[in-house]
Each structure stands twice: as structure tokens, then as C-alpha cells.
Design a protein around this motif. Structure first.
Motif, PDB file in Angstrom:
ATOM      1  N   ARG A  96      -9.983  -4.180 -10.029  1.00  0.00           N
ATOM      2  CA  ARG A  96     -10.540  -2.977  -9.392  1.00  0.00           C
ATOM      3  C   ARG A  96     -12.054  -3.103  -9.246  1.00  0.00           C
ATOM      4  O   ARG A  96     -12.621  -2.769  -8.200  1.00  0.00           O
ATOM      5  CB  ARG A  96     -10.176  -1.734 -10.211  1.00  0.00           C
ATOM      6  CG  ARG A  96     -10.716  -0.450  -9.598  1.00  0.00           C
ATOM      7  CD  ARG A  96     -10.405   0.768 -10.447  1.00  0.00           C
ATOM      8  NE  ARG A  96     -11.007   1.942  -9.853  1.00  0.00           N
ATOM      9  CZ  ARG A  96     -10.349   2.942  -9.302  1.00  0.00           C
ATOM     10  NH1 ARG A  96      -9.031   2.903  -9.244  1.00  0.00           N
ATOM     11  NH2 ARG A  96     -10.984   3.974  -8.793  1.00  0.00           N
ATOM     12  N   HIS A 122      -3.184   5.238  -3.281  1.00  0.00           N
ATOM     13  CA  HIS A 122      -4.307   6.145  -3.023  1.00  0.00           C
ATOM     14  C   HIS A 122      -4.135   7.503  -3.695  1.00  0.00           C
ATOM     15  O   HIS A 122      -5.085   8.270  -3.768  1.00  0.00           O
ATOM     16  CB  HIS A 122      -4.501   6.321  -1.516  1.00  0.00           C
ATOM     17  CG  HIS A 122      -5.066   5.103  -0.861  1.00  0.00           C
ATOM     18  ND1 HIS A 122      -6.301   5.077  -0.267  1.00  0.00           N
ATOM     19  CD2 HIS A 122      -4.573   3.850  -0.718  1.00  0.00           C
ATOM     20  CE1 HIS A 122      -6.552   3.876   0.226  1.00  0.00           C
ATOM     21  NE2 HIS A 122      -5.497   3.107  -0.035  1.00  0.00           N
ATOM     22  N   GLU A 175      -2.604  -1.249  -3.488  1.00  0.00           N
ATOM     23  CA  GLU A 175      -3.289   0.046  -3.448  1.00  0.00           C
ATOM     24  C   GLU A 175      -2.310   1.206  -3.599  1.00  0.00           C
ATOM     25  O   GLU A 175      -1.255   1.223  -2.966  1.00  0.00           O
ATOM     26  CB  GLU A 175      -4.022   0.220  -2.112  1.00  0.00           C
ATOM     27  CG  GLU A 175      -4.951  -0.909  -1.742  1.00  0.00           C
ATOM     28  CD  GLU A 175      -5.486  -0.754  -0.332  1.00  0.00           C
ATOM     29  OE1 GLU A 175      -5.347   0.362   0.225  1.00  0.00           O
ATOM     30  OE2 GLU A 175      -6.016  -1.726   0.221  1.00  0.00           O
ATOM     31  N   CYS A 204       0.829  -1.214   0.000  1.00  0.00           N
ATOM     32  CA  CYS A 204       0.000   0.000   0.000  1.00  0.00           C
ATOM     33  C   CYS A 204       0.857   1.254   0.000  1.00  0.00           C
ATOM     34  O   CYS A 204       1.827   1.352   0.762  1.00  0.00           O
ATOM     35  CB  CYS A 204      -0.920  -0.018   1.222  1.00  0.00           C
ATOM     36  SG  CYS A 204      -1.928   1.462   1.421  1.00  0.00           S
TER      37      CYS A 204
END
Length: 642
Positions: free
Chosen positions: A631, A589, A587, A567
Motif C-alpha cells: 500500500r 475501494h 483494490e 478491483c
């Protein structure tokens, strides 16, 4: 030409051989012709002034960034966007390569500030005789050439007329007037300290108290007087920060001018009773920081080089004592007490401090003594500004230069080795600087509850240290391994350090800078809660690292394997590396930018919160389709769980 002694004096201080604006008076037919030549030269000088850009050295850039971060962080954010780098709210977080990108933008900003001040001079003195304007403008050109990060002082009528009058009447000692601006700035200080409304006279010099905006009869004039009093120093008030301090945040500003120096050496900006949170505070019983200053870089005690270190060097103790007694300023007393100035008693404004010879005599009693009893420690800690010792913990406002300088150099190693050898934790309520302690290890210390600077220190081992609650700065340190250190609570700066191993380090609570470091392995490191930069580092794999809490920068690094990384909460940029597979990354962001990368496979990637740029020509349509399917499945799972 007869009858023009002023003109002859002016020409007498010019150097015809090296001065491109030299005017040969012998070639002038009359006064009108001479004035015409002055006017032509003035235009050339003004053009030259504006053509000389501000220059920020590599050693100055972080200080300049801090000033802008304090005064206008959005401006710094815009600069970062323009040059294509991440925005950090601490100057220390920018790598050297990023500083190289920032410097031109910083120089443009300083150049504009400087040109605004030059233009104001031109507008004010434009009706004066051309010879006067010529003299002043020549000095500004000289000043800019020698002090290219500073802006000239503002115009004040009284000192201006004084200097011009003395110059025009002088028959000897004309060298003293060679540079108008240097003579003028000295005259401004002399003028300011004669103002009874500003000056608090003490034995060692004069304190100038510039009142807060709400108590100033002319706040704009107060601001430019603060700037003038700061000339020659790097305080933010020397440029634009005074507006924030005086007008925006409504604070008083004290500056000390020692006798015979005519240059500010220390400043104090006190907070008001309802603004104590602008200073970091510590509970004297527990040693815990109960409030972290929201604006502490604009309040407290400042050294000459714009350092908000709250140091009260021994040579200023007497001057501060007298200032407090004579002003009876409760805001000043409160501020000094909060930042750890221990000379102020609870009951009033009088301050009692030990004489230097008494301190040395007291220390002599403890030379070569084995530190065993609590009484020994209490006496010594109290003497050196350390407030409390509870359960093997030292609690102090900071181990500052003022404290260190009280310890004779030939005994510092013994003293601080005894200090570190007697406690397991230190809470500095600020910063712990190790460069002047002359110790080679951190003894029994297991925890440092504050920021610690290893830069320039003699320490080669931190074998017992397990936690640093604040930030850790290792640039220029001699340490090669972090040994048992498991956690750094703030940022970790490894740039240009000698550290080769992260030891048992598992968590970095802030950003991490590995740029140009010698670290080759991430070891046991699992989480970086802030941004992470790896430019020009020796790291080839991110190993067990699973989380980056901010920006991830893998530009021009040797990283070829993302390891277990899952992440990234900020933007993730990869270019100029050997990475071909995003592997376990799930991920991102922020934005994902793969331009200039060799990435072929998106691995297990299933979510990008910002923009996606696969424009490296290597990502197949099949890889993109698989990403979009993952996704969609992720979003479906989230909806199902709801």
C-alpha cells in the motif's frame, strides 16, 4: 333491557361463540353497567389492534420496497444498514435471502403507519357513545386481521354519520353492517363522487380529479381523500405517497371509479409542461431515449396493483377519451402522449380509436399472410401502437398488455414470430414483456434497446441476440444459455433461473444477481459495473472477471477461487466460503470484511479505501505487514506520477 333497540341490534350481529370481545347483554344490570363493559372491551380491542403486526407476504415485499424507495429512499437505506445488507435503488436487485431480512423491518414500518391511523380514529370518536366506539373498533380489528398490509381509511364526518344512522335505524339486513369499515369505505367513495368539485362523470363511471397542492383549498384534506379513493388498491397513495404526489411534487391525481363497482381501477398522474423529464421520452425519428424519467414511478398511468406500466387497457379507452374531452387538461394530454397513448392527435383534445371489432377485422386480413412489404408492417405496427419502423428497427412505447390483448390468442404466436423475424432491433422506450407473446425464440433480433423480462415466457432460445441495452430479468425463464449475447447494459437478474451458461457474455452494465442460480462458470464475463452477489450459487470460480463496480458479496457461496479479479469499487465481504487466497485482487475501494472467512493470504492486495477487518484469526502478522508495504509503495508511485 327495553328501550334500547340500537344495543339489541348491535348484539345481534356479534358471534358469541367465536368473538372474544362478546358482551352478554343479559348480564348487564343497567345502561351504565353496559357502557362500562363496552369501555373495558374497547381498551382490550385497542390493545389487540396494536398487538397485531403488519404482515408482508414474500410476494408483496418487492412492491412495498418500491413504495419506500419512491417516497423516502433514505429510509430504505437505513433499513439495509440495520439488517447488514447492501442498499439497492431497485427492489428487483435484492435477493430472496435479503428480502427475508428486510421483511421484519418493513412490517414494523407498516405497523407504525397503521397504528397512527387507528389512534386518530380513537381520538375523533372518543366522545361518541361507547356502543358506537365499540362497533367501529371491532371492525378495525377485523379489517386489520384480514388486510394486514393496509392502513384503515381516514375519518370523514358525512359518510361516518350516514353509516351509523343507517345502522341504528336498521331492522333487517343487519348482515350488511357486520363490518363497519367495509360499509364505511363504500360510503366514502359514494360521498366523494357526489362532490362536483372533484367528479368528472363519464359513461362508464366517474373520474375523481384531486387537484395539485398549489390549487387545493385544503391540501391536507385532499391528500386523505386521495388515500380514501385508493382503498383496496396497492398504489403508494394508499399509505404515504399521496403527500409526495399532491403536495411535494404538486401534481394532480386522477382515479377512475367504474359504475356499480365503487372501487378504483386505474389512476393517472400527469406532469406539468416544465416537468416533462419526469417521464421517459423517445425521439420518434431515431427511436433513441432522449430523456429518462427522474420520477417516472410517481407519474404516468398506473394499474390497480401499483404498476407504473403506462398501460391503457382496451376497457378504459372510452373513459379516458371522455376524460380528456371534458377536462381539456393539457397536462393530461401531454402525459398520455409521452407514455405512448397513440389515440391523441396533435391538433386537439379529441381522441379517435378503432372499435374492437374493427381491429379484429383488420387483423383477420393478415391471418396466415407472409409479412413482406413495408406497407404491411406499417399498417400492423400502427394498429398495435408501434410508432415507427426505421432500418429494421421497431420503435414502441412498450409492447403492453393492451397491445397484446388486441391480438387474438390463436394468432399471437404467428404475429409475434413475424414481428421478431422481420427486425433486428427493438426499442421499447421502457420494458419488453415476453410472457404473453407465445413465441419460443427471438428470431432475427440482435439488439433490444430497453429492459426485457424473460420471466414466465415460452422462449427457449435467444441464439441471435447480441446486446440488451437495458436490464435483463431471467427469473422463471426457460432459457438455459445466453448464446451470442455479449452485453447487458443494465442489471442482470439470474436468481432462480434455469440458465446454466453465460455464453459469450462479456459485460454487465449494472448489478448482477447470481443467487440460487444454476450457473457454474463465469465464462467470458470480464466486467460487472454494479454490485455482484453469489449467495447459494453454483459458481466456484470468478474466472476472467476483473472488475466489480459496486458491492461484492461472497457470503455462503461455493466460490473458492477469485480468478483474475483485480478491483472491487464497493465493499467486499467474504464469509462462509472456501476462499483461502485473495490472489490477483489489487483494490477494494470500500470496506474489506473477512470475518468468518478461511482467507490465509492477502495475495497482491495493495489498497483498501474503507475499513479493513481481518478478524478471522487466520491472517498472519507477516501477511498484514506485506499488505501495508504494498500500500505504501502504491501511494508513493501515485505521488511520483503526480
Amino acid at each position: 333491557m327495553k328501550g334500547l333497540p340500537f344495543i339489541y341490534n348491535l348484539i345481534g350481529i356479534q358471534d358469541a361463540k367465536r368473538d372474544p370481545f362478546y358482551i352478554d347483554i343479559s348480564q348487564c344490570k343497567d345502561v351504565e353497567d353496559l357502557n362500562s363493559k363496552y369501555s373495558e372491551s374497547i381498551k382490550k380491542i385497542l390493545s389487540q389492534c396494536k398487538s397485531i403486526p403488519a404482515y408482508v407476504t414474500p410476494g408483496q415485499i418487492r412492491s412495498e420496497i418500491n413504495m419506500i424507495l419512491l417516497d423516502d429512499p433514505d429510509n430504505m437505506r437505513n433499513i439495509a444498514i440495520r439488517v447488514g445488507i447492501p442498499f439497492y435503488d431497485q427492489a428487483d436487485d435484492y435477493s430472496n435471502n435479503q428480502l427475508d431480512l428486510i421483511r421484519p423491518e418493513m412490517e414494523k414500518l407498516l405497523t407504525n403507519l397503521r397504528n397512527e391511523r387507528i389512534n386518530s380514529w380513537v381520538q375523533i370518536i372518543k366522545l361518541d357513545p361507547p356502543s358506537i366506539v365499540y362497533y367501529v373498533m371491532k371492525s378495525l380489528l377485523h379489517y386489520l386481521d384480514k388486510n394486514r398490509t393496509r392502513i384503515p381509511s381516514a375519518f370523514f364526518q358525512t359518510p361516518f354519520e350516514k353509516v351509523i344512522s343507517e345502522f341504528t335505524e336498521a331492522e333487517k339486513d343487519l348482515d350488511r353492517f357486520r363490518n363497519f369499515h367495509s360499509v364505511y369505505t363504500k360510503a366514502v367513495i359514494e360521498w366523494l363522487i357526489t362532490d362536483p368539485n372533484l367528479t368528472v362523470k363519464v359513461d362508464d363511471g366517474n373520474w375523481l380529479k384531486f387537484p395539485k397542492g398549489s390549487e387545493s383549498s385544503d391540501v391536507k384534506e385532499t391528500i386523505i381523500k386521495v388515500q380514501a379513493a385508493s382503498m383496496g388498491r396497492k398504489w403508494c397513495t394508499n399509505s404515504c405517497g399521496a403527500s409526495y404526489v399532491i403536495e411535494g411534487d404538486d401534481h394532480d391525481f386522477y382515479v377512475f371509479i367504474p359504475n356499480e363497482i365503487n372501487k378504483a381501477t386505474i389512476s393517472i398522474i400527469p406532469v406539468k409542461e416544465d416537468e416533462i423529464d419526469q417521464l421517459s421520452r423517445m425521439d420518434p425519428l431515431t427511436g433513441k431515449i432522449i430523456s429518462t424519467g427522474t420520477n417516472c414511478n410517481y407519474t404516468g398511468v398506473f394499474g390497480a396493483e401499483n404498476t407504473n406500466d403506462n398501460k391503457v387497457a382496451p376497457q378504459f379507452l372510452h373513459a379516458i377519451n371522455q376524460l380528456v374531452k371534458r377536462t381539456k387538461d393539457s397536462d393530461l394530454v401531454r402525459t398520455l402522449k409521452i407514455v405512448g397513448y397513440t389515440g391523441i392527435p396533435e391538433e386537439g383534445f379529441g381522441i379517435v380509436t378503432k372499435k374492437e371489432e374493427t381491429m379484429i377485422s383488420f387483423i383477420d386480413q393478415y391471418r396466415n399472410k407472409i409479412f413482406t412489404s413495408d406497407e404491411d408492417f406499417r399498417n400492423l405496427w400502427k394498429l398495435f401502437g408501434i410508432n415507427t419502423k426505421v432500418d429494421d428497427k421497431i420503435i414502441t412505447s412498450e409492447i403492453t398488455d393492451a397491445i397484446i390483448n388486441m391480438v387474438p390468442k390463436d394468432w399471437r404466436s404467428t404475429f409475434f414470430e413475424a414481428l421478431f423475424g422481420s427486425v433486428t432491433a427493438i426499442n421499447t422506450n421502457g420494458n419488453l414483456y415476453l410472457d404473453k407473446l407465445f413465441v419460443q425464440n427471438t428470431g432475427k433480433l440482435k439488439r433490444i434497446e430497453g429492459n426485457v423480462y424473460f420471466s414466465g415466457s415460452q422462449i427457449v432460445s435467444i441464439s441471435g441476440l447480441e446486446e440488451i441495452c437495458g436490464s435483463a430479468y431471467f427469473m422463471g425463464a426457460k432459457i438455459k444459455t445466453l448464446d451470442k449475447l455479449k452485453r447487458i447494459g443494465g442489471r442482470a437478474i439470474f436468481e432462480r433461473s434455469k440458465i446454466e451458461s453465460l455464453g459469450e457474455l462479456e459485460v454487465i452494465g449494472g448489478s448482477a444477481n447470481f443467487c440460487s442460480s444454476k450457473i457454474k462458470s463465469m465464462g467470458n464475463l470480464r466486467r460487472i459495473e454494479g454490485s455482484a452477489e453469489f449467495e447459494n450459487s453454483e459458481i466456484t470460480s470468478l474466472g476472467r472477471l476483473i472488475h466489480i463496480g459496486g458491492l461484492g458479496l461472497l457470503i455462503n457461496s461455493k466460490v473458492s477461487d477469485l480468478g483474475m479479479l483485480r478491483c472491487v469499487l464497493g465493499d467486499f465481504r467474504i464469509s462462509g466460503t472456501e476462499i483461502t487466497d485473495l490472489k490477483n485482487l489489487r483494490e477494494v475501494h470500500g470496506n474489506l470484511d473477512l470475518r468468518g472467512s478461511k482467507v490465509l493470504s492477502l495475495g497482491k492486495l495493495e489498497f483498501v479505501g474503507g475499513n479493513v477487518n481481518f478478524d478471522n484469526g487466520l491472517i498472519s502478522e507477516e501477511e498484514i505487514v506485506k499488505y501495508l508495504e504494498r500500500r505504501k509503495l502504491r501511494e508513493l508511485n501515485i505521488l511520483t506520477r503526480r
